[in-house]
Design a protein around this motif. Structure first.
Motif, short mmCIF file in Angstrom:
data_model
loop_
_atom_site.label_atom_id
_atom_site.label_comp_id
_atom_site.label_asym_id
_atom_site.label_seq_id
_atom_site.Cartn_x
_atom_site.Cartn_y
_atom_site.Cartn_z
N HIS A 25 0.83 -1.21 0.00
CA HIS A 25 0.00 0.00 0.00
C HIS A 25 0.86 1.26 0.00
O HIS A 25 1.95 1.29 0.61
CB HIS A 25 -0.87 0.07 1.26
CG HIS A 25 -1.85 -1.04 1.40
ND1 HIS A 25 -2.67 -1.14 2.52
CD2 HIS A 25 -2.17 -2.09 0.60
CE1 HIS A 25 -3.44 -2.21 2.39
NE2 HIS A 25 -3.15 -2.81 1.24
N ASP A 26 0.34 2.29 -0.62
CA ASP A 26 0.91 3.62 -0.45
C ASP A 26 0.28 4.28 0.78
O ASP A 26 0.93 5.06 1.48
CB ASP A 26 0.64 4.48 -1.69
CG ASP A 26 1.34 5.82 -1.63
OD1 ASP A 26 2.46 5.88 -1.10
OD2 ASP A 26 0.77 6.82 -2.10
N ALA A 27 -0.99 3.97 1.05
CA ALA A 27 -1.69 4.56 2.19
C ALA A 27 -2.99 3.80 2.45
O ALA A 27 -3.49 3.07 1.59
CB ALA A 27 -2.00 6.04 1.94
N THR A 28 -3.52 4.00 3.64
CA THR A 28 -4.89 3.61 3.98
C THR A 28 -5.70 4.87 4.19
O THR A 28 -5.25 5.81 4.85
CB THR A 28 -4.94 2.76 5.26
OG1 THR A 28 -4.32 1.49 5.01
CG2 THR A 28 -6.38 2.53 5.70
N TRP A 29 -6.92 4.89 3.64
CA TRP A 29 -7.84 6.01 3.82
C TRP A 29 -8.92 5.62 4.83
O TRP A 29 -9.50 4.54 4.74
CB TRP A 29 -8.51 6.38 2.50
CG TRP A 29 -7.57 7.02 1.52
CD1 TRP A 29 -6.72 6.39 0.67
CD2 TRP A 29 -7.41 8.42 1.29
NE1 TRP A 29 -6.02 7.32 -0.09
CE2 TRP A 29 -6.43 8.57 0.27
CE3 TRP A 29 -8.00 9.57 1.84
CZ2 TRP A 29 -6.03 9.82 -0.20
CZ3 TRP A 29 -7.60 10.81 1.36
CH2 TRP A 29 -6.62 10.93 0.36
N ILE A 30 -9.16 6.51 5.80
CA ILE A 30 -10.30 6.37 6.69
C ILE A 30 -10.96 7.73 6.84
O ILE A 30 -10.41 8.75 6.40
CB ILE A 30 -9.93 5.79 8.08
CG1 ILE A 30 -9.02 6.75 8.85
CG2 ILE A 30 -9.28 4.42 7.94
CD1 ILE A 30 -8.72 6.29 10.28
N SER A 31 -12.13 7.77 7.44
CA SER A 31 -12.85 9.02 7.66
C SER A 31 -13.26 9.09 9.12
O SER A 31 -13.84 8.14 9.65
CB SER A 31 -14.09 9.09 6.75
OG SER A 31 -14.82 10.28 6.97
N TRP A 32 -12.94 10.21 9.79
CA TRP A 32 -13.16 10.30 11.23
C TRP A 32 -14.66 10.36 11.54
O TRP A 32 -15.40 11.08 10.89
CB TRP A 32 -12.46 11.53 11.80
CG TRP A 32 -12.26 11.42 13.28
CD1 TRP A 32 -13.01 11.97 14.26
CD2 TRP A 32 -11.24 10.66 13.93
NE1 TRP A 32 -12.53 11.62 15.49
CE2 TRP A 32 -11.44 10.81 15.32
CE3 TRP A 32 -10.17 9.87 13.48
CZ2 TRP A 32 -10.61 10.19 16.26
CZ3 TRP A 32 -9.36 9.27 14.41
CH2 TRP A 32 -9.58 9.43 15.79
N PRO A 33 -15.13 9.62 12.54
CA PRO A 33 -16.57 9.57 12.83
C PRO A 33 -17.10 10.90 13.36
O PRO A 33 -16.46 11.56 14.18
CB PRO A 33 -16.66 8.48 13.91
CG PRO A 33 -15.31 8.46 14.55
CD PRO A 33 -14.34 8.77 13.45
N LEU A 102 -15.68 4.33 4.18
CA LEU A 102 -14.94 4.61 2.94
C LEU A 102 -14.75 3.38 2.06
O LEU A 102 -14.47 3.52 0.87
CB LEU A 102 -13.57 5.22 3.26
CG LEU A 102 -13.56 6.63 3.83
CD1 LEU A 102 -12.16 7.23 3.73
CD2 LEU A 102 -14.57 7.55 3.14
N ARG A 103 -14.89 2.19 2.61
CA ARG A 103 -14.84 1.01 1.74
C ARG A 103 -15.88 1.13 0.64
O ARG A 103 -15.67 0.64 -0.48
CB ARG A 103 -15.09 -0.25 2.58
CG ARG A 103 -15.09 -1.55 1.81
CD ARG A 103 -13.78 -1.85 1.12
NE ARG A 103 -12.64 -1.75 2.02
CZ ARG A 103 -11.40 -2.00 1.66
NH1 ARG A 103 -11.11 -2.34 0.40
NH2 ARG A 103 -10.39 -1.88 2.53
N ASP A 104 -16.99 1.79 0.94
CA ASP A 104 -18.10 1.86 0.00
C ASP A 104 -18.17 3.19 -0.74
O ASP A 104 -18.61 3.24 -1.90
CB ASP A 104 -19.42 1.62 0.74
CG ASP A 104 -19.50 0.22 1.33
OD1 ASP A 104 -18.75 -0.65 0.86
OD2 ASP A 104 -20.30 0.02 2.25
N SER A 105 -17.78 4.29 -0.11
CA SER A 105 -17.93 5.60 -0.74
C SER A 105 -16.65 6.09 -1.41
O SER A 105 -16.70 6.99 -2.26
CB SER A 105 -18.40 6.64 0.29
OG SER A 105 -17.54 6.67 1.41
N ALA A 106 -15.50 5.54 -1.06
CA ALA A 106 -14.24 5.93 -1.70
C ALA A 106 -14.01 5.09 -2.95
O ALA A 106 -14.66 4.07 -3.15
CB ALA A 106 -13.08 5.75 -0.71
#
Length: 368
Positions: A25-33, A102-106
């Motif tokens: 991976h270059d990065a993991t994306w998450i979104s803060w709740p 983000l698994r679904d919206s990214a």
């Protein structure tokens, strides 16, 4: 004697290839709740769970975190510092969102014929269930702008707009094989793409992700708000190796569903014609909140560089699941993340993450 030449990864005739999650991976994306109604009455501990997720991931790779607004950003930094997360590997950026899955919206990231990374940006309609998704529809464009990666937006073959899809419903071995469920795409509940057939989806997967074989499982797990996402029941962990959630108790509603999927996978082969080894994972005890069965599943783990984070549920089967995954992925640390509160939001670790693979031909360029 000269060393054997390492086989090149699978690529479809068009050159596109969807990498397996275990690839670099270059990065993991998450979104803060921030959307409290997703965890009604239990939002308080959720940011701290996210801080622990970020801590585990940041030991191994960069973590890009979307924050809804300035207040959310301040709260995120507070939690991250309290958990002593490696700040040099954490990047926060403001991007208004409706929810955090983000698994679904990214986007789903693929390699092109040159080994460069592209973002496949599906249309998103909140699982054909909720009305508030206008902000989440813009996440793909935001990520593409931030990374500078090319963005494609798959269109329906009949000219009726963009294809609606979610990353939690698709799973690959990185060699052209995909897992999906019929419940998610072929039933008349929460319909994503009205009129689409099995053949339409398989054509779509080939053209956009380089898939040459789609394995159709039956149903997902009980309590799944998405109506059949595969990442709660079946995951590839290595070429030719899959884990499948299976409930042994015949009185549990997950038993018949999982047994059907076990039977569908008997004698299964991958896109290259090689047999697939299927290893079963148990389910935890039923996790009930306010009278509702939640989609608690160990299969919702996430594979990052050097680590696998696995949801745990204060259950004896936690140990079995962690040990099974450790045996199957011996080169990675296996880290359990307490998810009893998290799953009240109807998703856990894989649902909230999205990997950005590194380019294959060179060291990945830093994200801007």
């Amino acid at each position: 004697m000269a060393a054997a030449k390492k086989a090149a990864p699978h690529a479809a005739p068009g050159g596109l290839r969807w990498p397996a999650e275990w690839e670099r991976h270059d990065a993991t994306w998450i979104s803060w709740p921030h959307h409290e109604p997703d965890w009604p009455g239990k939002f308080g501990p959720i940011p701290w769970v996210y801080a622990e997720i970020a801590r585990a991931l940041a030991e191994h790779e960069r973590v890009n975190i979307l924050v809804h607004d300035e207040k959310t950003e301040e709260e995120a930094w507070h939690c991250l510092r309290m958990h002593e997360v490696k700040q040099g590997r954490i990047h926060l950026m403001q991007c208004p969102t409706d929810r955090v899955w983000l698994r679904d919206s990214a986007p789903t990231f693929v390699h092109d014929a040159n080994g460069d990374v592209q973002a496949v940006n599906w249309d998103f309609n909140a699982w054909a269930k909720y009305e508030n998704f206008a902000r989440d529809q813009k996440i793909g464009a935001f990520i593409a702008d931030h990374t500078g990666l090319p963005l494609t937006q798959p269109q329906r073959h009949d000219g009726k707009g963009r294809v609606v899809l979610e990353g939690g419903g698709i799973e690959t071995d990185g060699r052209g094989t995909m897992l999906v469920t019929e419940e998610w795409l072929l039933t008349d509940v929460q319909v994503r793409n009205p009129g689409f057939t099995r053949a339409d989806y398989e054509r779509l997967f080939a053209e956009t992700l380089g898939i040459t074989k789609t394995i159709w499982l039956g149903e997902g797990c009980v309590g799944d708000d998405t109506h059949g996402h595969v990442d709660d029941i079946a995951r590839f962990v290595a070429p030719g190796v899959m884990v499948l959630a299976h409930e042994e108790d015949p009185n549990d509603e997950n038993h018949a569903r999982s047994l059907d999927n076990v039977r569908r996978l008997e004698g299964a082969t991958d896109a290259e014609g090689n047999p697939i080894r299927v290893v079963t994972l148990p389910y935890p005890r039923p996790v009930i909140m306010d009278g509702a069965r939640l989609p608690a599943s160990y299969a919702n783990f996430y594979i990052a560089n050097g680590v696998v984070i696995v949801p745990t549920f204060n259950d004896p089967n936690d140990r079995i699941a962690l040990n099974t995954l450790a045996e199957l992925m011996p080169t990675r640390q296996i880290v359990g993340i307490h998810a009893v509160d998290l799953v009240w939001g109807l998703g856990t670790l894989h649902c909230l993450t999205q990997q950005q693979p590194a380019a294959r031909h060179a060291r990945a360029k830093p994200t801007r």
